[in-house]
Motif scaffolding. Structure first.
Motif, short mmCIF file in Angstrom:
data_model
loop_
_atom_site.label_atom_id
_atom_site.label_comp_id
_atom_site.label_asym_id
_atom_site.label_seq_id
_atom_site.Cartn_x
_atom_site.Cartn_y
_atom_site.Cartn_z
N ASP A 61 -3.16 -3.12 6.45
CA ASP A 61 -2.65 -2.74 5.14
C ASP A 61 -3.11 -1.32 4.78
O ASP A 61 -4.11 -0.82 5.31
N ALA A 62 -2.39 -0.68 3.86
CA ALA A 62 -2.75 0.68 3.45
C ALA A 62 -2.67 0.81 1.93
O ALA A 62 -1.86 0.15 1.27
N ILE A 63 -3.53 1.66 1.39
CA ILE A 63 -3.50 2.00 -0.04
C ILE A 63 -2.92 3.41 -0.17
O ILE A 63 -3.26 4.31 0.61
N ILE A 64 -1.99 3.58 -1.10
CA ILE A 64 -1.35 4.88 -1.32
C ILE A 64 -1.57 5.29 -2.77
O ILE A 64 -1.21 4.56 -3.70
N ILE A 65 -2.19 6.45 -2.97
CA ILE A 65 -2.43 6.99 -4.31
C ILE A 65 -1.67 8.29 -4.46
O ILE A 65 -1.88 9.24 -3.70
N GLN A 66 -0.78 8.33 -5.44
CA GLN A 66 -0.07 9.56 -5.79
C GLN A 66 -0.57 9.99 -7.15
O GLN A 66 -0.36 9.30 -8.14
N THR A 67 -1.28 11.10 -7.20
CA THR A 67 -1.97 11.48 -8.43
C THR A 67 -1.00 12.01 -9.48
O THR A 67 0.01 12.64 -9.15
N PRO A 68 -1.32 11.78 -10.77
CA PRO A 68 -0.55 12.44 -11.83
C PRO A 68 -0.82 13.94 -11.78
O PRO A 68 -1.76 14.38 -11.12
N ASP A 72 -0.21 21.75 -8.32
CA ASP A 72 0.45 20.57 -7.77
C ASP A 72 -0.55 19.48 -7.42
O ASP A 72 -1.71 19.75 -7.05
N GLY A 73 -0.07 18.23 -7.51
CA GLY A 73 -0.88 17.07 -7.20
C GLY A 73 -0.82 16.71 -5.72
O GLY A 73 -0.29 17.46 -4.89
N VAL A 74 -1.38 15.52 -5.38
CA VAL A 74 -1.49 15.12 -3.98
C VAL A 74 -1.00 13.68 -3.79
O VAL A 74 -0.81 12.94 -4.75
N ARG A 75 -0.82 13.32 -2.55
CA ARG A 75 -0.54 11.94 -2.14
C ARG A 75 -1.49 11.62 -1.00
O ARG A 75 -1.64 12.42 -0.06
N ARG A 76 -2.13 10.46 -1.09
CA ARG A 76 -3.18 10.10 -0.12
C ARG A 76 -2.94 8.67 0.35
O ARG A 76 -2.80 7.75 -0.47
N THR A 77 -2.93 8.47 1.66
CA THR A 77 -2.70 7.15 2.25
C THR A 77 -3.84 6.81 3.20
O THR A 77 -4.12 7.56 4.15
#
Length: 595
Positions: free
Chosen positions: A580-587, A517-522
């Motif tokens: 502000d925030a950056i959100i990365i949801q990996t493939p 499984d992948g991840v989500r990072r904020t």
């Protein structure tokens, strides 16, 4: 003391035994036949009540006055090489681990003395040992994209300084068109001389990803860079230490004198000092090794470990068949590979003809990067526990079309080639071999910074499934092997808050064997920063294998202070204000086999 020679009794019988690649006619005696003074010339066999003694050709067994049987070589052994230099299976394993241990100790020294978070905490570096000609002998398990390409940098230093290299010299290089990969990766190369300081015996090298080397945006990885000049300071064969003198003034001038200079030259200089120290640790350990085993033995086993690696890869080739694969990236470019196996010669040709041409973007991978991916893939296919070295590539012929995105020409931008295209090449090769589904196929390169701070990280996802095994959740895969900065260190060193970082359960590709499984990072920012993202598989799903389902595409978002959500492209840049925030949801990677 030996007895006076006495006449031998008649042997009990005669026989033959196989020794030294030949059959030997031998006499057979029982021990009770022999008395003090008897001498039995080999080939012979002496049978005692509890053991049998084989007297080889060229040896003699003699019974002493104390009735001891003593074997003595009477015919000198012809030797064509120094004692201990012939390959021995036990010593081969010893030297495999010794060479790797030296590289690992170099890595520990580099980590302990590094200045930047990127090298000290994320471990974005690699160390390796090379022979006198620059061929890779062994490495620690660091970054595959570094290790498979570092020899080209060492070879450049050797070639361009022939006859001028002196004890105490150390060189730095990051030039992608002369052995490097991309500009943030600076390689430090140190020669190891003999005791007389006349001959170069070995080379040691360490490559570190510097958090910033200039360029048009902090972190030196702008998606908008179109030429190599816009990506940072170009270092080509720079002597950073001259006969033991560290050229600090000259180094600062180099880092600050480019059109787009380094933003934090002090950090670069301190990390380079750490790399020099790491190499010196390797020098000390190699000298200890040669003192213990002698130089001829060490040099011989440097060759033996490469020969062993070549044979290990040939055994892989024996199991392969002709195959090909095409891999589309988000930009619409395609990487094509055809693997042709020559069973008789036990060689394989890896041909990338048909791959898209050189790109106007920075998704161009210098030739050493593609070569590193090939080396990595075939090393992974080897079952034996061997160091990745130059021998792995000996049975493999690599064909890369000129002016393609895998062999760009100066001054093309290349920063995404090292981190993104390398991952795509790796997946393409595993797809052709039918060994693995696609990984996430990207490093999710996140950079942010301003005049004071510069930070870079790659973000993990699940590993792919393969025939007979599932993937693993939330790990770095393939050409990257870094770790994420600990939240405490990240928030202590930078004006950011890690709001959220979690595994997305069930997001990996499905199949008989599921991908990880992948991840989500904020990450939320506490002051204004420029931010860039270089990532892939935001449009194209990572492929499954043998009927397995594909992985999910990734997503990049900015959350503004007023709650608005802005989607970013796979390769994009933006400015983030405080709050502000950056959100990365990996493939995620692909699954394997029909469920």
């Amino acid at each position: 003391m030996a007895a006076t020679t006495a006449p031998l009794p008649a042997p009990k019988r005669r026989t033959r035994f196989f020794s030294g690649s030949a059959w030997r006619d031998a006499t057979v005696f029982t021990r009770d036949q022999l008395a003090p003074g008897h001498r039995v010339a080999g080939p012979a066999i002496v049978i005692e009540p509890h053991q049998t003694i084989v007297v080889e050709d060229g040896w003699r067994a003699e019974v002493t006055m104390k009735n001891h049987l003593v074997l003595t070589r009477v015919t000198p052994l012809a030797r064509g090489h120094a004692i201990g230099t012939a390959a021995d299976p036990v010593m081969l394993e010893v030297f495999n681990n010794l060479f790797m241990s030296i590289a690992e100790q170099m890595g520990v020294s580099l980590q302990n003395t590094a200045y930047s978070v990127n090298i000290k905490e994320r471990l974005d570096f690699s160390c390796a040992v090379f022979a006198h000609d620059g061929s890779l002998v062994a490495n620690a398990p660091h970054m595959p994209v570094h290790l498979g390409s570092m020899d080209r940098a060492v070879e450049t230093i050797i070639r361009e300084n022939a006859g001028r290299i002196r004890p105490g010299d150390v060189y730095a290089i990051n030039a992608p068109y002369n052995g490097g990969t991309h500009l943030p990766d600076i390689t430090v190369c140190t020669p190891v001389f003999d005791d007389a300081e006349l001959e170069i015996l070995f080379w040691l090298a360490s490559r570190g990803h510097h958090a910033d080397v200039g360029g048009i945006s902090p972190g030196s990885m702008s998606p908008n860079a179109k030429t190599i000049e816009e990506e940072g300071v170009y270092i080509d064969n720079f002597k950073v230490v001259d006969r033991g003198h560290f050229g600090e003034t000259e180094l600062y001038a180099l880092l600050t004198g480019a059109k787009y200079p380094a933003r934090n030259a002090l950090q670069n200089v301190n990390d380079l000092k750490a790399q020099i120290a790491a190499n010196e640790k390797g020098v000390q350990e190699l000298r200890k090794m040669t003192a213990q085993f002698t130089l001829p033995v060490v040099k011989a086993y440097m060759q033996h470990v490469q020969d062993n690696a070549a044979e290990s890869v040939r055994r892989v080739i024996d199991r392969l068949h002709d195959s090909e694969f095409a891999y589309e990236m988000d930009q619409g470019t395609v990487i094509r590979v055809k693997i042709t196996v020559d069973k008789e010669r036990r060689e394989a040709t890896v041909d990338f003809t048909g791959t898209s041409p050189q790109q106007p973007t920075n998704f161009n991978a210098p030739e050493p990067v593609t070569r590193a991916a090939v080396l990595y893939v075939f090393r992974v296919m080897v079952d034996d526990d061997i160091p990745m070295n130059a021998g792995c590539l000996r049975p493999i012929n690599i064909v890369i079309p000129p002016r393609s995105m895998l062999s760009p020409e100066y001054p093309a931008a290349v920063v995404a080639g090292n981190v993104e295209v390398s991952q795509a090449v790796t997946d393409t090769l595993f797809g052709a071999l039918g060994a693995l589904a696609a990984a996430q196929g990207t490093m999710n390169n996140l950079n942010f910074g301003n005049a004071r701070y510069q930070y870079y990280e790659t973000i993990c996802s699940g590993s792919p499934a393969g025939p007979g095994f599932p993937g693993t959740d939330a790990v770095h895969t393939h050409m990257t092997n870094t770790r994420l900065t600990d939240p405490e260190v990240l928030e202590f060193r930078y004006p950011v808050v890690l709001e959220d970082f979690h595994i997305r359960a069930g997001s990996g590709g499905r199949g008989k064997w599921n991908a990880g499984d992948g991840v989500r990072r904020t990450i939320r920012f506490l002051e204004r920063m420029e931010c860039t993202i270089l990532s892939g598989h935001r449009r194209v799903q990572p492929f499954g294998l043998a009927g397995g389902g594909p992985g999910q595409i990734g997503e990049n978002w900015v959350r503004r202070t007023d709650g608005r959500m802005e989607r970013l492209q796979g390769a994009d840049a933006t400015t983030l204000d405080a709050g502000d925030a950056i959100i990365i949801q990996t493939p995620t990677a692909g699954g394997c086999g029909k469920a």
